[in-house]
Design an enzyme around this catalytic site. Structure first.
Site, PDB file in Angstrom:
ATOM      1  N   LYS A  61       0.819  -1.224   0.000  1.00 30.03           N
ATOM      2  CA  LYS A  61       0.000   0.000   0.000  1.00 30.03           C
ATOM      3  C   LYS A  61       0.845   1.261   0.000  1.00 30.03           C
ATOM      4  CE  LYS A  61      -4.349  -1.773   1.260  1.00 30.03           C
ATOM      5  NZ  LYS A  61      -5.524  -1.867   2.017  1.00 30.03           N
ATOM      6  N   LYS A  66      -4.480  -9.835  -6.969  1.00 34.89           N
ATOM      7  CA  LYS A  66      -5.616 -10.093  -6.073  1.00 34.89           C
ATOM      8  C   LYS A  66      -6.834  -9.259  -6.475  1.00 34.89           C
ATOM      9  CE  LYS A  66      -5.661  -8.191  -2.053  1.00 34.89           C
ATOM     10  NZ  LYS A  66      -5.357  -7.673  -0.717  1.00 34.89           N
ATOM     11  N   LYS A  83     -10.868  -3.946  -3.756  1.00 29.30           N
ATOM     12  CA  LYS A  83     -11.992  -3.001  -3.810  1.00 29.30           C
ATOM     13  C   LYS A  83     -11.657  -1.782  -4.659  1.00 29.30           C
ATOM     14  CE  LYS A  83     -13.104  -3.984   1.071  1.00 29.30           C
ATOM     15  NZ  LYS A  83     -12.364  -3.607   2.278  1.00 29.30           N
TER      16      LYS A  83
HETATM   17  P1  TYM Z   1     -10.383  -5.966   4.181  1.00 35.51           P
HETATM   18  O1  TYM Z   1     -11.506  -5.017   4.401  1.00 35.51           O
HETATM   19  O2  TYM Z   1      -9.281  -5.552   3.270  1.00 35.51           O
HETATM   20  O3  TYM Z   1     -10.940  -7.327   3.668  1.00 35.51           O
HETATM   21  C1  TYM Z   1     -11.984  -8.005   4.356  1.00 35.51           C
HETATM   22  C2  TYM Z   1     -11.758  -9.498   4.292  1.00 35.51           C
HETATM   23  O4  TYM Z   1     -11.754  -9.941   2.929  1.00 35.51           O
HETATM   24  C3  TYM Z   1     -10.605 -10.747   2.678  1.00 35.51           C
HETATM   25  N1  TYM Z   1     -10.212 -10.563   1.273  1.00 35.51           N
HETATM   26  C4  TYM Z   1     -10.092 -11.546   0.379  1.00 35.51           C
HETATM   27  N2  TYM Z   1     -10.278 -12.871   0.467  1.00 35.51           N
HETATM   28  C5  TYM Z   1     -10.097 -13.608  -0.656  1.00 35.51           C
HETATM   29  N3  TYM Z   1      -9.744 -13.080  -1.854  1.00 35.51           N
HETATM   30  C6  TYM Z   1      -9.541 -11.753  -1.987  1.00 35.51           C
HETATM   31  N4  TYM Z   1      -9.218 -11.243  -3.162  1.00 35.51           N
HETATM   32  C7  TYM Z   1      -9.720 -10.924  -0.830  1.00 35.51           C
HETATM   33  N5  TYM Z   1      -9.633  -9.585  -0.629  1.00 35.51           N
HETATM   34  C8  TYM Z   1      -9.924  -9.382   0.668  1.00 35.51           C
HETATM   35  C9  TYM Z   1      -9.555 -10.222   3.658  1.00 35.51           C
HETATM   36  O5  TYM Z   1      -8.539 -11.153   3.890  1.00 35.51           O
HETATM   37  C10 TYM Z   1     -10.398  -9.916   4.882  1.00 35.51           C
HETATM   38  O6  TYM Z   1     -10.572 -11.073   5.666  1.00 35.51           O
HETATM   39  N6  TYM Z   1      -7.521  -5.542   8.199  1.00 35.51           N
HETATM   40  C11 TYM Z   1      -8.779  -6.081   7.749  1.00 35.51           C
HETATM   41  C12 TYM Z   1      -9.955  -5.616   8.566  1.00 35.51           C
HETATM   42  C13 TYM Z   1      -9.736  -5.803  10.021  1.00 35.51           C
HETATM   43  C14 TYM Z   1      -9.785  -7.048  10.721  1.00 35.51           C
HETATM   44  C15 TYM Z   1      -9.530  -6.718  12.075  1.00 35.51           C
HETATM   45  C16 TYM Z   1     -10.019  -8.367  10.332  1.00 35.51           C
HETATM   46  C17 TYM Z   1      -9.472  -4.828  10.911  1.00 35.51           C
HETATM   47  N7  TYM Z   1      -9.335  -5.392  12.157  1.00 35.51           N
HETATM   48  C18 TYM Z   1      -9.486  -7.718  13.055  1.00 35.51           C
HETATM   49  C19 TYM Z   1      -9.984  -9.347  11.326  1.00 35.51           C
HETATM   50  C20 TYM Z   1      -9.714  -9.018  12.654  1.00 35.51           C
HETATM   51  C21 TYM Z   1      -8.991  -5.631   6.313  1.00 35.51           C
HETATM   52  O7  TYM Z   1      -8.509  -4.610   5.894  1.00 35.51           O
HETATM   53  O8  TYM Z   1      -9.787  -6.419   5.584  1.00 35.51           O
END
Ligand code: TYM
Length: 329
Positions: free
Chosen positions: A111, A195, A198
């Site tokens: 990032k 990957k 969003k």
């Molecule tokens: P975020 O919002 O980027 O993504 C949410 C969840 O989606 C999964 N993910 C994917 N899985 C499969 N293929 C993909 N292409 C893909 N893109 C995203 C991510 O692995 C995630 O599980 N840091 C986290 C949010 C967060 C969090 C936490 C999660 C903040 N605190 C505590 C668990 C526990 C995040 O940015 O996810």
């Protein structure tokens, strides 16, 4: 009862990757675990975001949580920013994580690479610290996430070990990442070596996207020149990605998906079947989302979730404050 916790950042339109890697698995947890699911809205501020866009995305995300089957009677659904203990715990545990380990986080490197190196926000760098606070505040035993978040949960495990060793007591519960065996990393349809994210590119499928557009994207998905359908990530990344999407949504293994398509030697027919499965699943979600998005349910759920989450978070925070020597705790 063991506890499960996870969250999603309301930074953009939710993708099929978010759904398959994480969201789809959240309702399964509520049957076996005390389940906590939150909107990581403070995390959404780590990169510039329009305030109205953030507000709308937050509401959308709660509606999607409910549309995908989270039951507020079984799952505590809340906003990270509604529970100030996240920030308070963050302020304590940031002293137990090291700049060296944070700078090695893959997501930070990815990032920050495209940013002006003199203007990388401290919040982006310290992102995993807040994520540790999220997990530890609820004594989570398991954290269901996609593959890209596993490294952050592992960092959290290092922190737990470091902290508990220092204070010679089990102050923090050791969390375990749960990553789906199929679909932990869904790739872009236009570039299956990247990957799905969003970020708004043509290769991404969104949960709130028009079904005709989704179908078109799948039919145009990047594939190789062959005609056989089998899983080979190196040589057939596009086909392997579509097979993964199909297997995940059908709840079958990659082997079973390969078996299903073994006599089909036309990519067009294969893509059509994948598109049918994706559209069928997303249509159901969109229907429920449309019923929920303009109702009072969202605010009611968040109000109740805030109270429940806060009562647990308070207890854990006090335990930590006591352990480190905060006066009067
Ligand atoms: P975020 O919002 O980027 O993504 C949410 C969840 O989606 C999964 N993910 C994917 N899985 C499969 N293929 C993909 N292409 C893909 N893109 C995203 C991510 O692995 C995630 O599980 N840091 C986290 C949010 C967060 C969090 C936490 C999660 C903040 N605190 C505590 C668990 C526990 C995040 O940015 O996810």
């Amino acid at each position: 009862m063991k506890k499960s916790l996870s969250g999603i950042k309301p930074t953009g339109k939710l993708t099929l990757g978010n759904y398959i890697g994480a969201l789809r698995n959240f309702p399964k947890m509520q049957e076996e675990y005390e389940n906590y699911i939150f909107v990581a809205d403070l995390h959404a501020l780590t990169l510039p975001i329009d305030p109205d866009y953030l507000r709308n995305n937050t509401r959308d995300l709660v509606a999607l949580y409910l549309a995908c089957g989270l039951d507020p009677k079984k799952t505590t659904i809340f906003l990270q920013s509604d529970v100030s203990e996240h920030s308070e715990l963050n302020a304590i545990i940031q002293n137990y994580l090291y700049m060296g380990e944070l700078s090695r986080m893959t997501q930070f490197k990815a990032k920050s690479a495209s940013l002006n190196q003199n203007a990388i926000g401290l919040g982006l760098f310290a992102y995993p610290v807040l994520m540790c606070a999220d997990i530890l505040l609820y004594d989570a035993d398991v954290v269901p996430v996609g593959e890209d978040q596993k490294q952050h949960v592992e960092l959290c495990r290092d922190l737990v070990h470091r902290f508990n060793t220092r204070y010679k007591k089990e102050i923090f519960k050791m969390p375990e990442p749960i990553v789906p065996s199929v679909g932990a990393r869904i790739m872009s349809l236009t570039d299956p070596t990247k990957k799905m994210s969003k970020s708004g590119e043509k290769g991404d499928i969104y949960l709130l996207e028009d079904l005709t557009s989704i179908r078109k994207k799948i039919m145009r998905a990047e594939t190789d020149l062959g005609s056989d359908i089998y899983f080979d990530k190196e040589n057939k990344p596009g086909i392997s990605n579509l097979l993964t999407i199909y297997a995940s949504l059908k709840d079958i293994s990659i082997k079973e998906a390969e078996e299903h398509f073994k006599d089909l030697h036309r990519y067009g027919d294969f893509k059509k079947e994948v598109a049918d499965v994706v559209c069928e699943e997303i249509a159901k979600i969109q229907q429920k989302y449309n019923e929920i998005i303009n109702s009072n349910l969202i605010d009611e759920v968040l109000k109740e979730g805030k109270e429940k989450a806060k009562s647990i978070a308070k207890m854990v925070l006090t335990r930590v404050q006591k352990a480190v020597g905060i006066y009067g705790k």
